[in-house]
Scaffold this motif. Sequence first.
Motif, PDB file in Angstrom:
ATOM      1  N   ASP A  36       0.397 -12.089  -8.443  1.00  0.00           N
ATOM      2  CA  ASP A  36       0.683 -12.355  -7.496  1.00  0.00           C
ATOM      3  C   ASP A  36       1.200 -11.146  -6.941  1.00  0.00           C
ATOM      4  O   ASP A  36       1.263 -10.890  -5.639  1.00  0.00           O
ATOM      5  N   ALA A  37       1.636 -10.576  -8.262  1.00  0.00           N
ATOM      6  CA  ALA A  37       2.434  -9.500  -8.049  1.00  0.00           C
ATOM      7  C   ALA A  37       1.486  -7.843  -7.323  1.00  0.00           C
ATOM      8  O   ALA A  37       1.418  -7.347  -6.721  1.00  0.00           O
ATOM      9  N   VAL A  38       0.269  -8.122  -7.838  1.00  0.00           N
ATOM     10  CA  VAL A  38      -0.895  -6.971  -7.575  1.00  0.00           C
ATOM     11  C   VAL A  38      -2.125  -7.671  -6.260  1.00  0.00           C
ATOM     12  O   VAL A  38      -3.076  -6.796  -6.333  1.00  0.00           O
ATOM     13  N   ARG A  39      -2.123  -8.616  -6.277  1.00  0.00           N
ATOM     14  CA  ARG A  39      -3.168  -9.956  -5.284  1.00  0.00           C
ATOM     15  C   ARG A  39      -2.988  -8.922  -4.097  1.00  0.00           C
ATOM     16  O   ARG A  39      -4.201  -8.483  -3.425  1.00  0.00           O
ATOM     17  N   GLY A  46      -6.394  -3.351   0.971  1.00  0.00           N
ATOM     18  CA  GLY A  46      -4.799  -3.303   0.154  1.00  0.00           C
ATOM     19  C   GLY A  46      -3.520  -2.610   0.357  1.00  0.00           C
ATOM     20  O   GLY A  46      -4.515  -1.813   0.322  1.00  0.00           O
ATOM     21  N   MET A  47      -2.362  -3.237   0.213  1.00  0.00           N
ATOM     22  CA  MET A  47      -1.662  -2.448   0.323  1.00  0.00           C
ATOM     23  C   MET A  47      -1.416  -1.498  -1.260  1.00  0.00           C
ATOM     24  O   MET A  47      -1.797  -1.923  -1.694  1.00  0.00           O
ATOM     25  N   ASP A  48      -0.411  -0.194  -0.784  1.00  0.00           N
ATOM     26  CA  ASP A  48      -0.106   0.371  -1.936  1.00  0.00           C
ATOM     27  C   ASP A  48       1.178  -0.171  -1.997  1.00  0.00           C
ATOM     28  O   ASP A  48       1.664  -0.423  -1.395  1.00  0.00           O
ATOM     29  N   LYS A  49       1.256  -0.096  -3.796  1.00  0.00           N
ATOM     30  CA  LYS A  49       2.659  -0.107  -4.021  1.00  0.00           C
ATOM     31  C   LYS A  49       3.561   0.435  -4.440  1.00  0.00           C
ATOM     32  O   LYS A  49       3.100   2.085  -4.688  1.00  0.00           O
ATOM     33  N   ASN A  56      14.246   6.461 -11.993  1.00  0.00           N
ATOM     34  CA  ASN A  56      14.046   7.162 -10.135  1.00  0.00           C
ATOM     35  C   ASN A  56      12.872   8.277  -9.458  1.00  0.00           C
ATOM     36  O   ASN A  56      13.296   8.884  -8.702  1.00  0.00           O
ATOM     37  N   GLU A  57      12.334   7.658 -10.763  1.00  0.00           N
ATOM     38  CA  GLU A  57      10.709   8.661 -10.001  1.00  0.00           C
ATOM     39  C   GLU A  57       9.772   6.944  -9.538  1.00  0.00           C
ATOM     40  O   GLU A  57       9.117   6.519  -9.966  1.00  0.00           O
ATOM     41  N   VAL A  58       9.275   7.923  -8.859  1.00  0.00           N
ATOM     42  CA  VAL A  58       9.148   7.036  -7.650  1.00  0.00           C
ATOM     43  C   VAL A  58       6.541   7.396  -7.270  1.00  0.00           C
ATOM     44  O   VAL A  58       6.947   8.462  -7.659  1.00  0.00           O
ATOM     45  N   MET A  59       6.560   6.351  -7.266  1.00  0.00           N
ATOM     46  CA  MET A  59       5.058   6.491  -7.689  1.00  0.00           C
ATOM     47  C   MET A  59       4.457   5.546  -6.444  1.00  0.00           C
ATOM     48  O   MET A  59       5.024   4.283  -6.649  1.00  0.00           O
ATOM     49  N   ILE A  60       3.445   5.729  -5.818  1.00  0.00           N
ATOM     50  CA  ILE A  60       2.360   4.932  -4.624  1.00  0.00           C
ATOM     51  C   ILE A  60       0.912   4.716  -5.373  1.00  0.00           C
ATOM     52  O   ILE A  60       0.753   6.105  -5.128  1.00  0.00           O
ATOM     53  N   THR A  61       0.768   4.084  -5.260  1.00  0.00           N
ATOM     54  CA  THR A  61      -0.858   4.039  -6.305  1.00  0.00           C
ATOM     55  C   THR A  61      -0.859   1.866  -5.792  1.00  0.00           C
ATOM     56  O   THR A  61      -0.053   1.289  -4.911  1.00  0.00           O
ATOM     57  N   ASN A  62      -2.388   1.828  -5.452  1.00  0.00           N
ATOM     58  CA  ASN A  62      -3.089   0.589  -5.571  1.00  0.00           C
ATOM     59  C   ASN A  62      -3.384  -0.234  -6.543  1.00  0.00           C
ATOM     60  O   ASN A  62      -4.288  -0.564  -6.760  1.00  0.00           O
ATOM     61  N   ASP A  63      -3.713   0.753  -7.722  1.00  0.00           N
ATOM     62  CA  ASP A  63      -3.998   0.164  -8.909  1.00  0.00           C
ATOM     63  C   ASP A  63      -3.797  -0.875  -9.974  1.00  0.00           C
ATOM     64  O   ASP A  63      -2.770  -0.531 -10.338  1.00  0.00           O
ATOM     65  N   GLY A  64      -4.341  -1.765  -9.562  1.00  0.00           N
ATOM     66  CA  GLY A  64      -3.910  -2.411 -10.852  1.00  0.00           C
ATOM     67  C   GLY A  64      -2.722  -2.045 -11.855  1.00  0.00           C
ATOM     68  O   GLY A  64      -2.442  -2.858 -12.229  1.00  0.00           O
ATOM     69  N   ALA A  65      -3.930  -1.538 -13.205  1.00  0.00           N
ATOM     70  CA  ALA A  65      -3.601  -1.168 -14.358  1.00  0.00           C
ATOM     71  C   ALA A  65      -2.108   0.040 -13.975  1.00  0.00           C
ATOM     72  O   ALA A  65      -1.361  -0.437 -14.464  1.00  0.00           O
ATOM     73  N   THR A  66      -2.395   0.349 -13.062  1.00  0.00           N
ATOM     74  CA  THR A  66      -1.117   1.339 -13.057  1.00  0.00           C
ATOM     75  C   THR A  66       0.300   0.682 -12.372  1.00  0.00           C
ATOM     76  O   THR A  66       1.548   0.986 -13.709  1.00  0.00           O
ATOM     77  N   ILE A  67      -0.014  -0.122 -11.698  1.00  0.00           N
ATOM     78  CA  ILE A  67       0.936  -0.808 -11.313  1.00  0.00           C
ATOM     79  C   ILE A  67       1.685  -1.797 -12.365  1.00  0.00           C
ATOM     80  O   ILE A  67       2.821  -1.846 -12.823  1.00  0.00           O
ATOM     81  N   LEU A  68       0.292  -2.456 -13.453  1.00  0.00           N
ATOM     82  CA  LEU A  68       0.909  -3.299 -14.456  1.00  0.00           C
ATOM     83  C   LEU A  68       2.009  -2.769 -15.407  1.00  0.00           C
ATOM     84  O   LEU A  68       2.662  -3.090 -16.276  1.00  0.00           O
ATOM     85  N   LYS A  69       0.618  -1.447 -15.741  1.00  0.00           N
ATOM     86  CA  LYS A  69       1.989  -0.512 -16.797  1.00  0.00           C
ATOM     87  C   LYS A  69       3.203   0.177 -16.311  1.00  0.00           C
ATOM     88  O   LYS A  69       4.051  -0.111 -17.332  1.00  0.00           O
TER      89      LYS A  69
END
Length: 249
Positions: A36-39, A46-49, A56-69
């Motif tokens: 559900d977190a990456v759906r 799809g929306m970016d996360k 405090n480093e900020v990352m914006i991505t919609n790649d599932g592997a990057t988000i889960l990592k």
Amino acid sequence: VALAPVGGPKGDTQHSREKEKNVRQSNIMAAKSIADAVRTSLGPRGMDKMIVSTSNEVMITNDGATILKQMDVQHPAGKMLVELSKSQDIEAGDGTTSVVVIAGSLLNQCMILLGKGIHPSIVSDAVLYANKKAQEVLQSMAQPVSLTDREQLIQAANTALSSKMVNQYVSLLSPVAVDAVLKIIDPVSATNADLRDIRVVTRLGGTVDDTELVDGLVLFDRPNEASAKRATGPKTSRAPRSHSFQFSC
């Protein structure tokens, strides 16, 4: 004649079954939470996360592997989905979100079947049969792709990039990506590519439109006087690698 109490063993059995049921539900719910977190990041709409790390480093991505990592997953079942996404990224380089979402949906359906009283072994056998049937259907629908057909490979790359943040640059980045891979493999006999032979170098200044493919070795840093005196020449040599440059503002 000694008679064992009837209520004791029966109560222990019921307690054991209840515990097994709770464990299964806990595992499924943990995996569903990861899915559900990456759906919502799946697909071209799809929306970016926005991910904020502990430093405090900020990352914006919609790649599932990057988000889960970047997620600190502690539950064993949740970690399995993270590893699933990593394996997909290594093997195919795309579909990291899709595999997690599909796995979460399958587990949700399994939970419904278990709630109806169907034995877990029957559900497991049914999933294995569905997997075999799905592969047969996909094989019948699949279209062979030739590594010598550059235009077909570029179309496949366009599809993979359509859901990324750089989707407006697919006409530029797709040919660069395809040409980089074709330069490190033999299109006639290759079945896979070692992406470690391709280096993506980013430099500040310019725009994405300045991205280019360099066939060979690229040196950036100018050696200082001390390092120049210590330089003794290369010890070994190997085939040059392809380099892909991407500029960011």
